[in-house]
Design an enzyme around this catalytic site. Structure first.
Site, PDB file in Angstrom:
ATOM      1  N   HIS A   1     -48.225   3.717  15.787  1.00 57.07           N
ATOM      2  CA  HIS A   1     -47.896   2.297  15.903  1.00 57.07           C
ATOM      3  C   HIS A   1     -48.651   1.699  17.084  1.00 57.07           C
ATOM      4  CE1 HIS A   1     -44.917   4.834  17.933  1.00 57.07           C
ATOM      5  NE2 HIS A   1     -44.879   3.911  18.887  1.00 57.07           N
TER       6      HIS A   1
ATOM      7  N   HIS B   1     -48.250  -1.145  19.837  1.00 56.46           N
ATOM      8  CA  HIS B   1     -47.339  -2.096  20.475  1.00 56.46           C
ATOM      9  C   HIS B   1     -48.119  -3.368  20.801  1.00 56.46           C
ATOM     10  CE1 HIS B   1     -44.095   0.838  21.723  1.00 56.46           C
ATOM     11  NE2 HIS B   1     -45.098   1.682  21.603  1.00 56.46           N
TER      12      HIS B   1
ATOM     13  N   ILE C   1     -37.064  -2.726  18.364  1.00 56.87           N
ATOM     14  CA  ILE C   1     -35.605  -2.772  18.510  1.00 56.87           C
ATOM     15  C   ILE C   1     -35.189  -2.790  19.986  1.00 56.87           C
ATOM     16  CG2 ILE C   1     -35.064  -0.282  18.580  1.00 56.87           C
ATOM     17  CD1 ILE C   1     -32.976  -0.845  16.368  1.00 56.87           C
TER      18      ILE C   1
ATOM     19  N   ASN D   1     -49.312   4.694  22.311  1.00 52.22           N
ATOM     20  CA  ASN D   1     -48.927   5.930  22.985  1.00 52.22           C
ATOM     21  C   ASN D   1     -49.216   7.094  22.039  1.00 52.22           C
ATOM     22  OD1 ASN D   1     -47.869   4.586  25.266  1.00 52.22           O
ATOM     23  ND2 ASN D   1     -45.953   4.174  24.189  1.00 52.22           N
TER      24      ASN D   1
ATOM     25  N   GLN E   1     -45.059   8.757  23.677  1.00 50.08           N
ATOM     26  CA  GLN E   1     -44.793   8.533  22.253  1.00 50.08           C
ATOM     27  C   GLN E   1     -43.456   9.166  21.873  1.00 50.08           C
ATOM     28  OE1 GLN E   1     -47.811   9.899  19.461  1.00 50.08           O
ATOM     29  NE2 GLN E   1     -46.782   8.891  17.729  1.00 50.08           N
TER      30      GLN E   1
HETATM   31  P1  DGP Z   1     -43.267   4.871  21.394  1.00 49.09           P
HETATM   32  O1  DGP Z   1     -42.546   5.261  22.660  1.00 49.09           O
HETATM   33  O2  DGP Z   1     -44.692   4.403  21.635  1.00 49.09           O
HETATM   34  O3  DGP Z   1     -43.166   5.958  20.337  1.00 49.09           O
HETATM   35  O4  DGP Z   1     -42.491   3.599  20.849  1.00 49.09           O
HETATM   36  C1  DGP Z   1     -41.497   3.649  19.883  1.00 49.09           C
HETATM   37  C2  DGP Z   1     -40.880   2.276  19.810  1.00 49.09           C
HETATM   38  O5  DGP Z   1     -40.184   2.171  18.594  1.00 49.09           O
HETATM   39  C3  DGP Z   1     -39.876   1.976  20.922  1.00 49.09           C
HETATM   40  O6  DGP Z   1     -40.354   0.860  21.677  1.00 49.09           O
HETATM   41  C4  DGP Z   1     -38.601   1.607  20.187  1.00 49.09           C
HETATM   42  C5  DGP Z   1     -39.051   1.376  18.772  1.00 49.09           C
HETATM   43  N1  DGP Z   1     -38.093   1.769  17.752  1.00 49.09           N
HETATM   44  C6  DGP Z   1     -37.535   3.002  17.612  1.00 49.09           C
HETATM   45  N2  DGP Z   1     -36.709   3.014  16.544  1.00 49.09           N
HETATM   46  C7  DGP Z   1     -36.776   1.775  15.993  1.00 49.09           C
HETATM   47  C8  DGP Z   1     -36.140   1.174  14.859  1.00 49.09           C
HETATM   48  O7  DGP Z   1     -35.365   1.778  14.140  1.00 49.09           O
HETATM   49  N3  DGP Z   1     -36.449  -0.125  14.614  1.00 49.09           N
HETATM   50  C9  DGP Z   1     -37.328  -0.843  15.395  1.00 49.09           C
HETATM   51  N4  DGP Z   1     -37.536  -2.108  15.052  1.00 49.09           N
HETATM   52  N5  DGP Z   1     -37.935  -0.303  16.462  1.00 49.09           N
HETATM   53  C10 DGP Z   1     -37.658   0.986  16.764  1.00 49.09           C
END
Ligand code: DGP
Length: 110
Positions: free
Chosen positions: A96, A98, A31, A83, A90
């Site tokens: 997840h 990336h 997102i 992360n 994280q």
């Molecule tokens: P991290 O910092 O490694 O936990 O990355 C979390 C990622 O998740 C960050 O890049 C933004 C993404 N993210 C958080 N909420 C949502 C969501 O509701 N939808 C999507 N598509 N991505 C999200």
């Protein structure tokens, strides 16, 4: 898991731009993209982080999904990041991977 945003995405309870769906794994666009292409690959089952993921077969499925997604999107060069824990950045505690692509990457990462 209740109140986990990525469980809700995996269960289609909230929308996301899906790019991949397998039996146990989904891939969707981040997102808040940090590169022209920024995709997240997650297991459908909840594991808070890599520290909890004890299923070696699922680890393979996650990496295989990365390979299939990048192949489908014709991405030759990309960075994968996991992360693990707050200090590592994280923010969402559902493991997840990336996938970042479409720009030059710096090393070492910040
Ligand atoms: P991290 O910092 O490694 O936990 O990355 C979390 C990622 O998740 C960050 O890049 C933004 C993404 N993210 C958080 N909420 C949502 C969501 O509701 N939808 C999507 N598509 N991505 C999200």
């Amino acid at each position: 898991m209740e109140d986990c945003i990525f469980c809700k995405i995996a269960n289609k309870e909230i929308p996301a731009k899906l790019v991949y769906e397998g039996e146990n794994v989904v891939g969707f666009r981040d997102i808040n993209p940090q590169a022209p292409t920024h995709i997240l690959v997650i297991p459908k089952k909840h594991y808070a982080s890599l520290n909890e993921l004890d299923d070696v077969s699922l680890m393979g499925e996650l990496l295989n999904a990365v390979r299939e997604i990048t192949k489908k999107l014709e991405i030759q060069s990309y960075r994968t990041v996991i992360n693990t824990g707050k200090d590592a950045g994280q923010e969402v505690f559902h493991i997840h991977i990336h996938i970042l692509a479409g720009r030059d990457m710096k090393w070492p990462p910040g």
